[in-house]
Design an enzyme around this catalytic site. Structure first.
Site: not given
Lengths: 550, 550
Positions: A42, A38, A434, A280, A276-277, A21, A283
């Protein structure tokens, strides 16, 4: 820009879609070891149990969709075997064909997740000892659970263990759960989770606490024998091992990327590793706890997705940062719900952080409207400024709602005083004028303001505290149905007439059923010069805690 | 200290109980005009419909309990007829005996609430024209609803009107609702409430909008004829008038205590009126809107209770203050739920406050888990800094939860960026790894960051906007099932191959079913140099809005 992502579930998939995107021209390669990117991990236990009937439903973002919609170069059954940081490339093994090749990258995102921990117990490699991480595992468990088997043993009473237990029972299987800790669902505090433990028993699930498996042995027939530490052994058709997960960070370790003591890859708040490249997410990382600011490993889907977005943002020069993980979690067990956010009491103790706590036991909605069910809410907060540190809730309805509200409060560093003033939805079928949130705020604020010092059931039970005069302000009927040993009963309604009977030189612990009348009694007593405190959560909390000693 | 409280429900009862907890020695007199203090007024419609079977359940704090537990001098059927500020006394009339007497006070709390507005319509005083404020009203309505009547007309489609409609239908009564506005439940924005309107129709409730009653006439038989403004007339067995409430502030007006233009008593943030010895709490007051900081009258139970506490606190020298009312509200209508917090779009317009808005239409929990139901969430926010100004949600499940979460966010002055990062409960039966709250945050933040300019269905419909190229990126099947007039269909999956067919000199409005594919399309188009925007909420929002024109 060429981005290679190792792992195509939750965090990896989010990073890939976000990257696309942000940049139509980037080359984005997703290398997924399994058959599907993907998938709905769960949902796996519910597929095993049949609540989710169609396996196809678990494939939330099929390869074709990722390819066509986001123009991602998704390659399944593709295992990354090595990260070559100097050459900025990864070594890939095609698990279908056996082909080996290298793939270069400008930026690499490691999203390999965490894998079920399998301790080196004799026999654990038996085909009758299952785990549940991916669709292949789910297929195996689904097959065995629907094959007419009768008995299963689940080793480990965490999220997966509990969800699998429920779903195997749905398949008509007799389930025994073995858990090393002295409670199920270890992230929660023990006294909070006891109603769920009891409920499990009522559903026919046997729970063995303080117990662990030390061996699995296939029997002559079709069975499996599980040897336990205590010497006892269990016979079953199969076992499920679900004793937690370990970050799957070996690739990073081998590439000399810094990892934490728990094995998680160390990242900064832009999800960059020590290289730096290389990023992660999910989990596999070690994150910062939003409340304690200490490093933690909390495998959760929501944070994984957020981290994926943030890594992609950072790659394209955006400044979004990860604020840390709160540990908001929920689990359903046979229609009951346990939810939590922030730190548990035991974690606060482990971190040596000062805290105070209170319990309330309201109903989920107005008692006069049908269907109201009790819930228990525990609030942990800073004893000086009242900042909320954590909350846990257990009950049947409205549990996730209350924890979501407190999760927002924690995110905003709100205090217990803010909970007093929360303005939440109220109609009798939804809550209370309440709300339990307000009630928790009232009680906690009362403690901090000194209006209502509280005692806890652990205080009452402790030997040092035996000098306390224990005052039960419930009705005579309630008292005779059961009370804390050595308590004296003076119903709240007649307390003012009986003040002379109370000791003026002894601290008084007042209690009622849930804490409300105990609070009023405490106010009456303190204003009359007594050193009184209210037992938080009252007899309900005491009953729960006293189960410990049974 | 002698405190006199006029009115013993919600705010008055809370003030009385709080005062007692703060001071055992205070003399506290509660003067309640009705038969019962502290009854469950929000439960009355459900008693009428039989969901609450026992009338006794509505008496949440009986007189005896208030007397014994809190030592309150509660006097029911006691009407205050005058406040004598100079003498610091009230004139009381005992409605049972007719006795008149005066009662002195050090501090007075006015908690007289609000009464149903009864416009001067001919025939409105007929015994067949009911209202629903207190138990006596409920008894009357219960009696008539269970007497075998067939038809009822409800004038006014606010909270009470909707709840009564549902409950009369439960009694087998044919219900017609007459509402002056062009929508039911006027606090919500019109397009948001349309699913509820449709649902009412499906339950057999006839709704006449833009219509009002101008006369009630008892017919020769047992019936009632309701004349409407349009000339139409309706025959029924009885009518219920529920067209809003008015603060019952005449006592204050007569005593020269300052009131606002809407009739509410003006109070400071300690709930003191213009006479510092006189407080006012609950529906009788004019409060400050937490978001707009303007004076408002919002009759709500939660705020009334909080205000009661605060008045008592202030009387005893405590510094607690009222932060204003957010307007968090919820209503259930035949199993559907509408909830809101903060300002509506129409109020923002009325206050001339700048805002932006977005819509999302996710399911309440993961689509792959059974029972997922759609909900619509509208988020209103500051177009510059993203501070959340209001939210509305409509659906079947999980609606109150999302609004409660946003209510906390508003209380903490959080922004749409904070919603992106909210860490909420997730397991597939409770929510999403990207909760509707996160989704709303993503979309709103995308708008503010310029990643995803949005258009609204009103923009699409407007004439000035007809120059826009309307691009439907759904599948061909979805398109042929219905689409926005004049739209061109290019499915997202093949959009990149068809860019040449799009106009480079014309703004493009992309849309899909709910906004997600439209977002991806917008990203693709903008990165390819097109002036594209996404239609927020997509075709789902359009379908809802287009109902207007039917």
């Amino acid at each position: 820009m060429k981005i290679v992502i190792v792992g195509g579930v939750a965090g990896g998939a989010s990073a890939a879609a976000r990257a696309r995107r942000l940049d139509e021209t980037a080359e984005i390669v997703v290398l997924e070891r399994g058959h599907h990117p993907s998938f709905a991990n769960c949902g796996l236990p519910y597929y095993v149990g049949g609540k989710i009937e169609s396996r196809k439903k678990l494939l939330v973002a099929p390869v074709e969709m990722l390819r066509n919609r986001h123009r991602l170069d998704v390659r399944v059954r593709s295992q990354v075997t090595k990260i070559d940081r100097d050459r900025k490339q990864v070594h890939v093994s095609n698990l279908e064909t056996g082909d080996q090749y290298t793939e270069s990258f400008d930026k690499l995102i490691i999203a390999t997740g965490a894998s079920p921990f399998r301790p080196p117990i004799p026999g654990i490699d038996s085909s009758k000892v299952l785990e549940l991480r991916d669709l292949t595992d789910a297929d195996r468990m689904h097959a065995i659970a629907t094959s007419g088997v009768k008995r299963a043993v689940i080793v480990g009473a965490g999220f997966i263990g509990m969800e699998v237990a429920e779903n195997l029972v749905l398949r008509g299987i007799d389930v025994t759960v073995v858990e090393l800790a002295d409670q199920i669902l270890p992230p929660w505090d023990r006294e909070m989770i006891q109603p769920i433990e009891k409920h499990l028993g009522e559903q026919g699930v046997k729970v063995l606490l303080g117990e662990s498996a030390i061996g699995f042995q296939e029997s002559a027939g079709d069975g499996l024998t599980i040897q336990l530490k205590s010497g006892q052994s269990l016979d079953a058709d199969f076992a499920v091992v679900s004793i937690g997960v370990r970050p799957e960070s070996q690739l990073a370790v081998d590439a000399d990327i810094e990892c934490g003591p728990g094995g998680g890859i160390i990242v900064n708040d832009s999800m960059q590793t020590s290289d730096p490249n290389i990023y992660a997410v999910g989990d596999v990382t070690q994150v910062s706890c939003f409340v304690s600011k200490t490093p933690v490993q909390i495998p959760l889907a929501g944070p994984a997705n957020r981290q994926g977005r943030i890594a992609a943002d950072h790659i394209f020069g955006r400044s979004s940062t990860y604020r840390g993980t709160q540990g908001t979690a929920v689990v359903g067990v046979f229609g009951m719900t346990a939810a939590m956010t922030g730190l548990s009491e035991k974690l606060l103790q482990r971190h040596d952080m000062p805290y105070e706590k209170i319990y309330v036991h309201p109903s989920d909605h107005a008692g006069y409207y049908p269907g109201a069910q009790g819930l228990t809410l525990k609030l942990l907060f800073d004893p000086i400024d009242g900042v909320i540190l954590g909350a846990q809730c257990v009950g049947t309805n409205g549990v996730d709602k209350r924890i979501d509200v407190i999760a927002m409060a924690i995110q905003a560093s709100m205090t217990v005083y803010d909970l007093e003033e929360a303005e939440l939805c109220y109609a009798p079928q939804y809550g209370h004028a309440k709300d339990p949130i307000n009630m928790a705020g009232f009680v906690a604020s009362g403690v901090l303001r000194g209006d209502q010092p509280v005692l806890h059931v652990d205080d009452i039970q402790s030997k040092e505290d035996s000098e306390r005069f224990l005052l039960d302000v419930r009705s005579e009927g309630e008292f005779s149905d059961g009370h804390i040993p050595d308590a004296t009963n003076i119903p709240l309604e007649s307390l003012r007439e009986h003040l002379a009977e109370l000791p003026s030189d002894q601290p008084i612990a007042a209690y009622c059923k849930v804490g409300q009348r105990g609070y009023v009694a405490t106010r009456i007593l303190r204003q009359n010069g007594f050193d009184a405190a209210n037992v938080s959560g009252g007899y309900t909390s005491w009953m729960r805690r006293s189960l410990d000693s049974e």
